[in-house]
Motif scaffolding. Structure first.
Motif, PDB file in Angstrom:
ATOM      1  N   PRO A  64      36.771  39.681  40.172  1.00 34.77           N
ATOM      2  CA  PRO A  64      37.962  40.187  40.867  1.00 34.77           C
ATOM      3  C   PRO A  64      38.698  39.131  41.686  1.00 34.77           C
ATOM      4  CG  PRO A  64      35.963  40.916  41.966  1.00 34.77           C
ATOM      5  CD  PRO A  64      35.528  40.237  40.716  1.00 34.77           C
ATOM      6  N   LEU A  65      39.957  39.423  41.994  1.00 35.97           N
ATOM      7  CA  LEU A  65      40.808  38.494  42.743  1.00 35.97           C
ATOM      8  C   LEU A  65      40.864  38.866  44.219  1.00 35.97           C
ATOM      9  CD1 LEU A  65      43.888  38.305  40.338  1.00 35.97           C
ATOM     10  CD2 LEU A  65      41.706  37.080  40.218  1.00 35.97           C
ATOM     11  N   ILE A  66      41.218  37.890  45.026  1.00 33.16           N
ATOM     12  CA  ILE A  66      41.453  38.181  46.441  1.00 33.16           C
ATOM     13  C   ILE A  66      42.929  38.537  46.621  1.00 33.16           C
ATOM     14  CG2 ILE A  66      41.529  37.189  48.765  1.00 33.16           C
ATOM     15  CD1 ILE A  66      39.056  35.538  47.995  1.00 33.16           C
ATOM     16  N   ALA A 118      36.241  48.587  45.432  1.00 29.79           N
ATOM     17  CA  ALA A 118      36.524  47.811  46.647  1.00 29.79           C
ATOM     18  C   ALA A 118      37.444  46.642  46.317  1.00 29.79           C
ATOM     19  CB  ALA A 118      35.226  47.294  47.242  1.00 29.79           C
ATOM     20  N   VAL A 119      38.180  46.221  47.336  1.00 30.94           N
ATOM     21  CA  VAL A 119      39.106  45.098  47.156  1.00 30.94           C
ATOM     22  C   VAL A 119      38.836  44.041  48.229  1.00 30.94           C
ATOM     23  CG1 VAL A 119      40.932  46.238  48.522  1.00 30.94           C
ATOM     24  CG2 VAL A 119      41.553  44.454  46.880  1.00 30.94           C
ATOM     25  N   ALA A 120      39.002  42.788  47.844  1.00 28.75           N
ATOM     26  CA  ALA A 120      38.842  41.673  48.786  1.00 28.75           C
ATOM     27  C   ALA A 120      40.216  41.306  49.327  1.00 28.75           C
ATOM     28  CB  ALA A 120      38.217  40.478  48.064  1.00 28.75           C
ATOM     29  N   LEU A 194      27.163  38.850  53.866  1.00 30.92           N
ATOM     30  CA  LEU A 194      27.882  37.644  53.457  1.00 30.92           C
ATOM     31  C   LEU A 194      27.840  37.541  51.938  1.00 30.92           C
ATOM     32  CD1 LEU A 194      29.329  35.044  54.406  1.00 30.92           C
ATOM     33  CD2 LEU A 194      27.098  33.918  54.407  1.00 30.92           C
ATOM     34  N   LEU A 195      29.018  37.425  51.307  1.00 32.09           N
ATOM     35  CA  LEU A 195      29.070  37.320  49.845  1.00 32.09           C
ATOM     36  C   LEU A 195      29.375  35.910  49.377  1.00 32.09           C
ATOM     37  CD1 LEU A 195      30.964  40.589  48.806  1.00 32.09           C
ATOM     38  CD2 LEU A 195      28.508  40.162  48.916  1.00 32.09           C
ATOM     39  N   ARG A 196      30.108  35.165  50.203  1.00 32.74           N
ATOM     40  CA  ARG A 196      30.384  33.766  49.857  1.00 32.74           C
ATOM     41  C   ARG A 196      30.558  32.991  51.144  1.00 32.74           C
ATOM     42  NH1 ARG A 196      35.669  32.326  46.405  1.00 32.74           N
ATOM     43  NH2 ARG A 196      36.742  32.774  48.369  1.00 32.74           N
ATOM     44  N   ALA A 228      28.070  41.344  39.301  1.00 37.69           N
ATOM     45  CA  ALA A 228      29.221  40.602  39.801  1.00 37.69           C
ATOM     46  C   ALA A 228      29.719  41.184  41.120  1.00 37.69           C
ATOM     47  CB  ALA A 228      30.339  40.616  38.770  1.00 37.69           C
ATOM     48  N   LEU A 229      28.812  41.327  42.067  1.00 35.92           N
ATOM     49  CA  LEU A 229      29.221  41.863  43.375  1.00 35.92           C
ATOM     50  C   LEU A 229      30.128  40.851  44.040  1.00 35.92           C
ATOM     51  CD1 LEU A 229      27.015  43.193  46.246  1.00 35.92           C
ATOM     52  CD2 LEU A 229      29.330  43.790  45.574  1.00 35.92           C
ATOM     53  N   SER A 230      29.667  39.631  44.109  1.00 38.04           N
ATOM     54  CA  SER A 230      30.542  38.548  44.492  1.00 38.04           C
ATOM     55  C   SER A 230      30.528  37.582  43.334  1.00 38.04           C
ATOM     56  CB  SER A 230      30.070  37.865  45.760  1.00 38.04           C
ATOM     57  OG  SER A 230      31.081  36.973  46.155  1.00 38.04           O
TER      58      SER A 230
HETATM   59  P1  AMP Z   1      38.481  32.997  43.942  1.00 31.90           P
HETATM   60  O1  AMP Z   1      39.718  33.781  44.159  1.00 31.90           O
HETATM   61  O2  AMP Z   1      38.498  32.203  42.683  1.00 31.90           O
HETATM   62  O3  AMP Z   1      38.128  32.218  45.146  1.00 31.90           O
HETATM   63  O4  AMP Z   1      37.334  34.060  43.745  1.00 31.90           O
HETATM   64  C1  AMP Z   1      37.431  35.306  44.376  1.00 31.90           C
HETATM   65  C2  AMP Z   1      36.154  35.653  45.078  1.00 31.90           C
HETATM   66  O5  AMP Z   1      36.386  36.760  45.904  1.00 31.90           O
HETATM   67  C3  AMP Z   1      35.067  36.096  44.157  1.00 31.90           C
HETATM   68  O6  AMP Z   1      34.286  35.042  43.696  1.00 31.90           O
HETATM   69  C4  AMP Z   1      34.279  37.035  45.061  1.00 31.90           C
HETATM   70  O7  AMP Z   1      33.388  36.283  45.844  1.00 31.90           O
HETATM   71  C5  AMP Z   1      35.287  37.641  45.952  1.00 31.90           C
HETATM   72  N1  AMP Z   1      35.714  39.014  45.607  1.00 31.90           N
HETATM   73  C6  AMP Z   1      36.950  39.370  45.188  1.00 31.90           C
HETATM   74  N2  AMP Z   1      37.036  40.697  45.036  1.00 31.90           N
HETATM   75  C7  AMP Z   1      35.856  41.215  45.352  1.00 31.90           C
HETATM   76  C8  AMP Z   1      35.348  42.560  45.396  1.00 31.90           C
HETATM   77  N3  AMP Z   1      36.101  43.624  45.096  1.00 31.90           N
HETATM   78  N4  AMP Z   1      34.057  42.724  45.756  1.00 31.90           N
HETATM   79  C9  AMP Z   1      33.310  41.649  46.085  1.00 31.90           C
HETATM   80  N5  AMP Z   1      33.749  40.369  46.084  1.00 31.90           N
HETATM   81  C10 AMP Z   1      34.999  40.142  45.721  1.00 31.90           C
END
Ligand code: AMP
Ligand code: MG
Length: 354
Positions: A64-66, A118-120, A194-196, A228-230
């Motif tokens: 997923p995207l941020i 869920a969304v980041a 903490l996921l990342r 693929a949680l994170s």
């Molecule tokens: P990047 O945009 O390439 O830095 O990668 C986006 C990162 O955001 C992913 O590797 C995840 O760690 C995290 N991420 C995005 N959306 C989610 C989500 N819905 N749940 C958990 N982690 C997410």
């Protein structure tokens, strides 16, 4: 056709911004600087544009995207509910390199979150990123602006190398400030998970949330998570094409031990006929007399090391060597993010417990 637009990173020119905003508004893709790394942006509510982001990066659809917002008000457009304790943290941490996971609104296309409920979300602190989002008036979905698997881009040149000809606009705003991707934290769990690891270190997170943060062991980058949680954990990432051997100690108090370990490995590789590069630090580099060497910066300033990390990893591929040996760093503050990225990038890890 890709248009490259130079911009003043601190006082971005309005003409440049309006051209980039128009591109986003019409479903185009724009690479832009943030304080962490360069992002590849699309209008979050335009599924076709978001799908293109996955396509041009070669990014797996389950990663997923941020979503980037310009304010706490805009956060409400993409998430259901912000608990009071989270709001309290975001008021202090935003704009900045902190991404939080919250429940998404149904209006956020599934392609953005890879089907997750869920969304980041984060609010970037870079003037160009903020102005772009503000100009569009809607959130911008943006992963790092690199080809999937490569180190994230910290200069426009990195973006051009990976994505020229595949995106509409690349905004060149010079070097990014931190050089590693944002800290990602799941605030749907109690305590938060903490996921990342990123620029906001564990120590700082603990203070912000007023409690100990849950840190799953794989966060340190040793083993792959099954789910693929994170997603950053799932794929080999941040990696140069050449093999990378990471040497780490449990304690960096005595650097002569580190130097000896590195020299042993370098000698082994050299006597097997490999050309070796050493990626070290200002404190140790002079000891590696016979090798091609690159410094990540001083161990006294891990922000500097983080800032140089991806540039140096990309440079390894340009050197006339077969393999690189890289020193580990203390997992303090941003050091946890540095080690997480290095462990993911490494093809071989040597861990010494001194
Ligand atoms: P990047 O945009 O390439 O830095 O990668 C986006 C990162 O955001 C992913 O590797 C995840 O760690 C995290 N991420 C995005 N959306 C989610 C989500 N819905 N749940 C958990 N982690 C997410
Ligand atoms: Mg990325």
């Amino acid at each position: 056709m890709t248009k490259i637009l130079k911009v003043d990173p601190i006082n971005p020119e309005p003409e440049v911004l309006s051209e980039a905003v128009a591109t986003l508004a019409s479903g185009g893709l724009v690479a832009f600087p943030t304080e962490t790394v360069y992002g590849l942006g699309a209008d979050v509510f335009n599924s076709d544009a978001v799908s293109k982001v996955f396509k041009v990066k070669g990014r797996p659809a389950d990663n997923p995207l941020i979503v980037h917002v310009d304010s706490l008000q805009m956060l409400d457009e993409v998430v259901e509910e912000v608990p009071d304790n989270v709001l309290h943290v975001l008021k202090r941490a935003w704009p900045g390199p902190l991404t939080v996971i919250l429940r998404k609104k149904p209006t956020v296309p599934n392609v953005v979150t890879a089907g997750l409920p869920a969304v980041a979300v984060r609010c970037p602190a870079h003037p160009v990123a903020l102005a772009l989002i503000k100009g569009l008036g809607r959130p911008v979905a943006a992963p790092s602006a690199n080809l999937s698997g490569k180190p994230s881009p910290t200069t426009a040149e990195h973006v051009i190398n990976d994505l020229y000809g595949k995106v509409d606009v690349i905004i060149d705003g010079g070097d990014t400030f931190f050089g590693v991707e944002s800290t990602v934290i799941n605030v749907l769990t109690d305590p938060p998970t903490l996921l990342r690891p990123g620029p906001i270190g564990l120590e700082e997170l603990t203070k912000l949330f007023g409690k100990d943060i849950n840190v799953p062991q794989h966060i340190r980058g040793f083993s792959e998570a099954e789910v693929a949680l994170s997603p950053g954990m799932k794929y080999r990432h941040y990696a140069p094409e050449k093999p990378l051997v990471l040497i780490e100690l449990s304690d960096y108090g005595d650097l002569s031990k580190l130097v000896n370990e590195v020299l042993t490995v370098v000698n082994e590789l050299t006597s097997s006929g490999f050309k070796v590069a050493v990626i070290g630090s200002d404190e140790t580099l002079s000891y590696y007399t016979d090798a091609v060497k690159l410094s990540l910066g001083s161990r006294k300033n891990l922000y500097e090391v983080a800032k140089n990390l991806f540039k140096v990893l990309r440079n390894v591929d340009r050197l006339d060597v077969d393999v690189a040996v890289v020193e580990g760093f203390e997992e303090k503050g941003i050091g946890l993010a540095i080690m997480n990225r290095l462990r993911k990038a490494a093809t071989r890890k040597l861990i010494k417990t001194y």
